[in-house]
Design an enzyme around this catalytic site. Structure first.
Site, PDB file in Angstrom:
ATOM      1  N   ASP A 184       0.856  -1.192   0.000  1.00  0.00           N
ATOM      2  CA  ASP A 184       0.000   0.000   0.000  1.00  0.00           C
ATOM      3  C   ASP A 184       0.893   1.244   0.000  1.00  0.00           C
ATOM      4  OD1 ASP A 184      -3.079   0.928   0.877  1.00  0.00           O
ATOM      5  OD2 ASP A 184      -1.492   2.297   1.489  1.00  0.00           O
ATOM      6  N   ASP A 202      -3.830   2.438  -5.212  1.00  0.00           N
ATOM      7  CA  ASP A 202      -2.497   2.445  -4.580  1.00  0.00           C
ATOM      8  C   ASP A 202      -2.205   1.173  -3.793  1.00  0.00           C
ATOM      9  OD1 ASP A 202      -4.036   2.813  -2.250  1.00  0.00           O
ATOM     10  OD2 ASP A 202      -2.470   4.062  -1.355  1.00  0.00           O
ATOM     11  N   GLU A 203      -2.907   0.091  -4.126  1.00  0.00           N
ATOM     12  CA  GLU A 203      -2.843  -1.081  -3.265  1.00  0.00           C
ATOM     13  C   GLU A 203      -2.963  -2.380  -4.054  1.00  0.00           C
ATOM     14  OE1 GLU A 203      -5.464  -0.034  -0.104  1.00  0.00           O
ATOM     15  OE2 GLU A 203      -5.684  -2.121   0.483  1.00  0.00           O
TER      16      GLU A 203
HETATM   17  N1  DCP Z   1      -8.573   8.680  -1.303  1.00  0.00           N
HETATM   18  C1  DCP Z   1      -9.681   9.463  -1.622  1.00  0.00           C
HETATM   19  N2  DCP Z   1     -10.701   9.634  -0.711  1.00  0.00           N
HETATM   20  C2  DCP Z   1     -10.632   9.049   0.514  1.00  0.00           C
HETATM   21  C3  DCP Z   1      -9.520   8.251   0.848  1.00  0.00           C
HETATM   22  C4  DCP Z   1      -8.508   8.097  -0.094  1.00  0.00           C
HETATM   23  O1  DCP Z   1      -9.743   9.982  -2.722  1.00  0.00           O
HETATM   24  N3  DCP Z   1     -11.611   9.237   1.393  1.00  0.00           N
HETATM   25  C5  DCP Z   1      -7.480   8.557  -2.292  1.00  0.00           C
HETATM   26  C6  DCP Z   1      -6.345   9.449  -1.892  1.00  0.00           C
HETATM   27  C7  DCP Z   1      -5.301   8.529  -1.365  1.00  0.00           C
HETATM   28  C8  DCP Z   1      -5.564   7.225  -2.118  1.00  0.00           C
HETATM   29  O2  DCP Z   1      -6.971   7.237  -2.382  1.00  0.00           O
HETATM   30  O3  DCP Z   1      -4.008   9.036  -1.567  1.00  0.00           O
HETATM   31  C9  DCP Z   1      -5.178   6.007  -1.341  1.00  0.00           C
HETATM   32  O4  DCP Z   1      -5.929   5.906  -0.154  1.00  0.00           O
HETATM   33  P1  DCP Z   1      -5.373   5.303   1.183  1.00  0.00           P
HETATM   34  O5  DCP Z   1      -6.535   5.001   2.044  1.00  0.00           O
HETATM   35  O6  DCP Z   1      -4.421   4.191   0.877  1.00  0.00           O
HETATM   36  O7  DCP Z   1      -4.602   6.496   1.891  1.00  0.00           O
HETATM   37  P2  DCP Z   1      -3.217   7.176   1.585  1.00  0.00           P
HETATM   38  O8  DCP Z   1      -2.412   6.430   0.586  1.00  0.00           O
HETATM   39  O9  DCP Z   1      -3.467   8.599   1.244  1.00  0.00           O
HETATM   40  O10 DCP Z   1      -2.520   7.170   3.001  1.00  0.00           O
HETATM   41  P3  DCP Z   1      -1.863   5.941   3.798  1.00  0.00           P
HETATM   42  O11 DCP Z   1      -0.403   6.288   3.911  1.00  0.00           O
HETATM   43  O12 DCP Z   1      -2.531   5.966   5.121  1.00  0.00           O
HETATM   44  O13 DCP Z   1      -2.120   4.709   3.027  1.00  0.00           O
HETATM   45 CA    CA Z   2      -2.202   4.219   0.809  1.00  0.00          CA
HETATM   46 CA    CA Z   3      -4.867   2.158  -0.063  1.00  0.00          CA
END
Ligand code: DCP
Ligand code: CA
Ligand code: CA
Length: 356
Positions: A8, A106-107
């Site tokens: 992730d 992203d996963e």
């Molecule tokens: N995303 C979005 N709306 C949300 C949550 C996430 O558009 N409510 C998008 C933005 C993030 C991406 O999806 O960058 C990936 O979500 P993640 O939940 O994996 O969160 P992040 O990658 O941002 O942070 P982490 O480091 O906690 O994984």
């Molecule tokens: Ca993420």
């Molecule tokens: Ca994710």
């Protein structure tokens, strides 16, 4: 022994922006739609870890984030760019996998049972992947390694940010026990609230609960919850380049029984599914709808056409008929899905339309 890893990306959208905006590196920054512009959700899509230190989180209104931190760096979203970066990451991840399943932008889950024999080898392998993603693409990620998808995901959460964590099968129960139920993979905010009302505060509470009682309270989802809380998950890493079906799902902002709203969602999803079908050059035979009710009960209802079809309008027609026939009166829907399956390559008039 099965060995599964979950990769992730860390604060993905902002991390991508940091690559091309040196000035925001390591600073409190967010990506989100412009609150001043029409159509924007006006919320933080994601926040850098520097911004999270101040309590700024995904989903928070941008206006609130600004109130918390006046000199917050704000970058408008650019999905195309994130998708491009995602494709680069996923191409690398695939080279480390026996089986590969991307689950979001992203996963991805990978099965590395054949590539690594044991936890130590798996760890070494994933260290290599992490290093390669950092060196070739410039992005940080976190990786969880365990014996199934659920535990790999839970391990990755424990590895964040920028780490790798192995959770051995024999350590799974202890690893999960003290975490709040809301952190269990698959448990959303509403379920988490219901679980707490029933007195299940930690994943350990849920693991020790009587499964019969859980099924009474949460129907078929209860059994799944009990397994998850015990770190049990038999599901396979599903290779998604093997397209056998095309589907979309939509979760409503609020549970609904409004036919107009639901039929509109069916129409929108059918259109998207139809577009994918055309792009991939398939014909379909079966249309399925998935109805997930507010009490977690989930129903799949299908109809098979007499012939394989490329008529994309028919997807919405059949899906709507299925909905009208099978939607339970008086119930509210949490989620609706549309799927077409039994696909075959369509060779028909592809050329004609290509040149049209
Ligand atoms: N995303 C979005 N709306 C949300 C949550 C996430 O558009 N409510 C998008 C933005 C993030 C991406 O999806 O960058 C990936 O979500 P993640 O939940 O994996 O969160 P992040 O990658 O941002 O942070 P982490 O480091 O906690 O994984
Ligand atoms: Ca993420
Ligand atoms: Ca994710």
């Amino acid at each position: 022994m099965r060995l599964i890893a979950l990769i992730d990306m860390d604060y993905f959208f902002v991390a991508c922006e940091e690559l091309r905006h040196r000035e925001i590196r390591g600073k409190p920054a967010v990506v989100g739609s412009d609150p001043k512009r029409e159509g924007g959700r006006g919320v933080v899509m994601t926040a850098s870890y520097a911004a999270r230190k101040f309590g700024i989180r995904s989903g928070m209104p941008i206006s609130m984030a600004y109130r918390i931190k006046k000199d917050l760096a704000y970058v408008p979203q650019d999905f195309e760019y994130y998708e491009e970066m995602s494709a680069k990451v996923m191409a690398l991840v695939k080279t480390y996998a026996d089986k590969f399943e991307q689950v979001s932008i992203d996963e991805a889950f990978i099965d590395i049972s054949k590539m690594a024999s044991g936890y130590d080898e798996a760890l070494e392998l994933m260290k290599g992947l992490k290093k390669e993603i950092r060196e070739k693409i410039g992005l940080p990620c976190s990786i969880g390694i365990s014996v199934n998808k659920l535990m790999a995901k839970m391990a990755s959460e424990g590895a964040k940010p920028d780490g790798i964590k192995v959770v051995k099968e024999e350590d799974a129960a202890v690893f999960l026990a003290k975490k709040p139920v809301g952190e269990l993979y698959g448990v959303g905010r509403k379920t988490s609230r219901m679980l707490e009302e029933f007195g299940y505060r930690t994943i350990g509470d849920l693991a020790k609960a009587n499964p019969v009682v859980l099924v009474e309270r949460f129907k078929s989802y209860g059994a799944e919850l009990h397994n998850s809380a015990n770190g049990i998950d038999d599901s396979d890493v599903q290779e998604n380049w093997e397209v056998k079906s095309i589907s979309r799902e939509r979760t409503f902002g609020r549970d609904t029984s409004d036919r107009h709203e639901i039929v509109k969602a069916i129409g929108d999803m059918s259109k998207e599914v139809g577009e994918d079908l055309k792009k991939q050059g398939f014909a379909y035979k079966v249309v399925t709808i998935k109805l997930r009710y507010s009490d977690f009960e989930e129903n799949l209802r299908s109809r098979s056409l007499t012939h394989r079809s490329v008529d994309t309008d028919e997807i919405a027609q059949v899906a709507t008929q299925l909905f009208d026939k099978y939607m339970e009166k008086g119930e509210e829907l949490r989620k609706i899905g549309v799927r077409i399956s039994n696909l075959a390559k369509y060779k028909g008039q592809k050329r004609m339309t290509e040149y049209a």
